[in-house]
Write a protein that holds these residues in place. Structure first.
Motif, PDB file in Angstrom:
ATOM      1  N   PHE A  35       0.845  -1.203   0.000  1.00 29.26           N
ATOM      2  CA  PHE A  35       0.000   0.000   0.000  1.00 29.26           C
ATOM      3  C   PHE A  35       0.884   1.259   0.000  1.00 29.26           C
ATOM      4  O   PHE A  35       0.516   2.299   0.526  1.00 29.26           O
ATOM      5  CB  PHE A  35      -0.977  -0.006   1.188  1.00 29.26           C
ATOM      6  N   THR A  36       2.082   1.111  -0.573  1.00 29.06           N
ATOM      7  CA  THR A  36       2.963   2.250  -0.814  1.00 29.06           C
ATOM      8  C   THR A  36       2.981   2.573  -2.301  1.00 29.06           C
ATOM      9  O   THR A  36       3.020   3.736  -2.695  1.00 29.06           O
ATOM     10  CB  THR A  36       4.402   1.926  -0.359  1.00 29.06           C
ATOM     11  N   LEU A 352       2.933  -2.785   3.617  1.00 28.60           N
ATOM     12  CA  LEU A 352       3.848  -1.683   3.328  1.00 28.60           C
ATOM     13  C   LEU A 352       3.078  -0.379   3.178  1.00 28.60           C
ATOM     14  O   LEU A 352       2.175  -0.271   2.332  1.00 28.60           O
ATOM     15  CB  LEU A 352       4.621  -1.960   2.027  1.00 28.60           C
ATOM     16  N   VAL A 353       3.424   0.604   4.025  1.00 31.86           N
ATOM     17  CA  VAL A 353       2.891   1.962   3.894  1.00 31.86           C
ATOM     18  C   VAL A 353       4.070   2.910   4.071  1.00 31.86           C
ATOM     19  O   VAL A 353       5.161   2.482   4.440  1.00 31.86           O
ATOM     20  CB  VAL A 353       1.791   2.267   4.946  1.00 31.86           C
ATOM     21  N   LEU A 364      -1.379   4.365   0.163  1.00 27.18           N
ATOM     22  CA  LEU A 364      -1.409   4.646  -1.275  1.00 27.18           C
ATOM     23  C   LEU A 364      -1.397   3.337  -2.061  1.00 27.18           C
ATOM     24  O   LEU A 364      -0.413   3.003  -2.719  1.00 27.18           O
ATOM     25  CB  LEU A 364      -0.182   5.486  -1.665  1.00 27.18           C
ATOM     26  N   PRO A 365      -2.497   2.580  -2.004  1.00 28.98           N
ATOM     27  CA  PRO A 365      -2.488   1.289  -2.692  1.00 28.98           C
ATOM     28  C   PRO A 365      -2.557   1.467  -4.209  1.00 28.98           C
ATOM     29  O   PRO A 365      -2.885   2.558  -4.685  1.00 28.98           O
ATOM     30  CB  PRO A 365      -3.768   0.626  -2.175  1.00 28.98           C
ATOM     31  N   PRO A 366      -2.274   0.416  -4.945  1.00 29.55           N
ATOM     32  CA  PRO A 366      -2.557   0.482  -6.380  1.00 29.55           C
ATOM     33  C   PRO A 366      -4.040   0.816  -6.579  1.00 29.55           C
ATOM     34  O   PRO A 366      -4.879   0.442  -5.754  1.00 29.55           O
ATOM     35  CB  PRO A 366      -2.253  -0.941  -6.872  1.00 29.55           C
ATOM     36  N   LEU A 367      -4.349   1.505  -7.674  1.00 36.33           N
ATOM     37  CA  LEU A 367      -5.739   1.915  -7.927  1.00 36.33           C
ATOM     38  C   LEU A 367      -6.618   0.710  -8.271  1.00 36.33           C
ATOM     39  O   LEU A 367      -7.837   0.831  -8.352  1.00 36.33           O
ATOM     40  CB  LEU A 367      -5.789   2.936  -9.071  1.00 36.33           C
TER      41      LEU A 367
END
Ligand SMILES: *Cc1c(COP(=O)(O)O)cnc(C)c1O
Length: 390
Positions: A35-36, A352-353, A364-367
């Motif tokens: 989620f990075t 992961l952040v 910020l995950p993949p869309l």
């Protein structure tokens, strides 16, 4: 002895070997939920089959010719970006900061060529981040970034973010442009209010300034619209973008109106690598996916679900989390306990952040994530918050 990789980062001791969608595997075979997204870069996740196909197709044909020649991929990507936005023209770069530097040059040249050579200064926001070039650190002014690198360009007047009165009071006859991120990224996922963004447009017009939105992090679908400023129903004159547009391949772009780019004639700017055929193949492929019918609506729906879930976690763990905020899939959790410690614990638990200023962790995950990834992330955050207080 100095490490062979110049030690400008305090790097985490993990080496990734492979990625697929929202997942990464390290060299020991351990799986992480990412989620990075490479800091809002891997907008379509890792190894997206369509991006892989378009990149490898191009790799077999042509990599680089230089900007001495026309580049077909630039012409098609620029045409699409101008049709989709306020812009009339696009300059391609390899990174965010280069796109932002182009914006600085467009502004200065516009004021110079339209009879205002005295207008050379920029109003920027406190907490903003525009990159690591000497000019960009001069804009951000944070001690961590500028210490020891002076003297820096004196052209930036900093005001509080999302504060119109302070911004208007800082305008002088030397002001050339207002330059802000519609949502502070590195500054801690702070969305500007819609009223503020609209007032910036009016203020810029009132004083003959250009309006620049740095959408390097917030752009390309991250907030559920193609660009974050669309939520306010107004447009800038100049807009640097990067991160998501390359989906992991280095691509940046500076978008501008015909009016703003009036001075950008042959010889005024350039880049050896910017907009090369590989980069343009990937940029066009990312746009194919992000502009496909229903994609952005899906990002909005996924973002609303994830934000609601994060708000639930804040309610359940008030001793660890203070607030969930952001827009679409550009989300942040303001922490009560130190954010860096939480980032480490989350990673130990497989998520992961990335940290940001204001004691925030960025989510910020993949869309392209779905319910399964949201559920897994929420369960890891939930468990981690319980561990923090245990
Ligand atoms: C990441 C970022 C930049 C800098 O981009 P680089 O590719 O690292 O040069 C500039 N502005 C914003 C808002 C960013 O998030």
């Amino acid at each position: 002895m100095i490490p062979v990789v110049m030690p400008t980062y305090a790097r985490i001791d993990v080496v990734f070997e492979r990625g697929e969608g929202a997942y990464l595997w390290d060299t020991t075979g351990r799986r992480f939920l990412d989620f990075t997204s490479g800091i809002a870069v891997n907008a379509l996740g890792h190894a997206h089959p369509y991006l892989v196909q378009k990149l490898t197709e191009q790799a077999h044909k042509l990599w680089h010719t230089s900007n001495l020649f026309r580049v077909a991929g630039q012409e098609s990507l620029a045409k699409r970006l101008t049709e989709l936005t306020f812009a009339d023209t696009v300059f391609f770069t390899n990174s965010g900061v280069e796109a932002w530097e182009c914006a600085v040059k467009v502004v200065r040249k516009y004021q110079h060529d339209t009879g205002h050579p005295e207008k050379t200064r920029f109003i920027v926001a406190g907490g903003a981040f525009h990159g690591r070039s000497t000019t960009a650190i001069a804009a951000a002014k944070s001690e961590k970034m500028v210490g020891g690198f002076g003297p820096l360009l004196d052209a930036f007047d900093q005001v509080a973010f999302d504060n119109l009165n302070e911004l208007r009071a800082a305008i002088t006859p030397q002001t050339a442009a207002i330059m802000v991120e519609p949502i502070l990224g590195e500054g801690g996922i702070r969305p500007a209010s819609v009223e503020y963004l609209r007032a910036l447009r009016e203020t810029a017009d009132e004083f003959g300034l250009l309006l620049v939105f740095d959408e390097i992090q917030s752009g390309v679908g991250r907030t559920g619209r193609l660009f974050a400023h669309e939520w306010a129903g107004i447009t800038p004159d100049v807009m640097p973008i990067a991160k998501g547009i390359g989906g992991g391949f280095p691509v940046g772009a500076c978008l501008a109106t015909e009016k703003a780019a009036v001075g950008m004639v042959p010889g005024t700017h350039g880049s050896t690598f910017g907009g090369n055929p590989l980069a343009m193949a990937v940029g066009n492929a990312v746009l194919d996916v992000v502009t496909a019918p229903g994609f952005l609506e899906q990002v909005q729906a996924t973002g609303a679900k994830l934000e609601a879930a994060l708000k639930g976690l804040v309610e359940r763990h008030p001793g660890v989390l203070a607030e969930a905020r952001g827009k679409g899939l550009m989300l942040g959790l303001k922490c009560v306990t130190p954010n860096a410690e939480l980032v480490t614990r989350l990673r130990d638990n497989g998520l992961l952040v990335v940290a940001a200023a204001d004691n925030v962790i960025r989510v910020l995950p993949p869309l392209t994530i779905g319910d399964a990834e949201i559920a897994e992330a929420v369960s890891i955050i939930d468990k981690t918050c319980r561990e923090v207080l245990a």
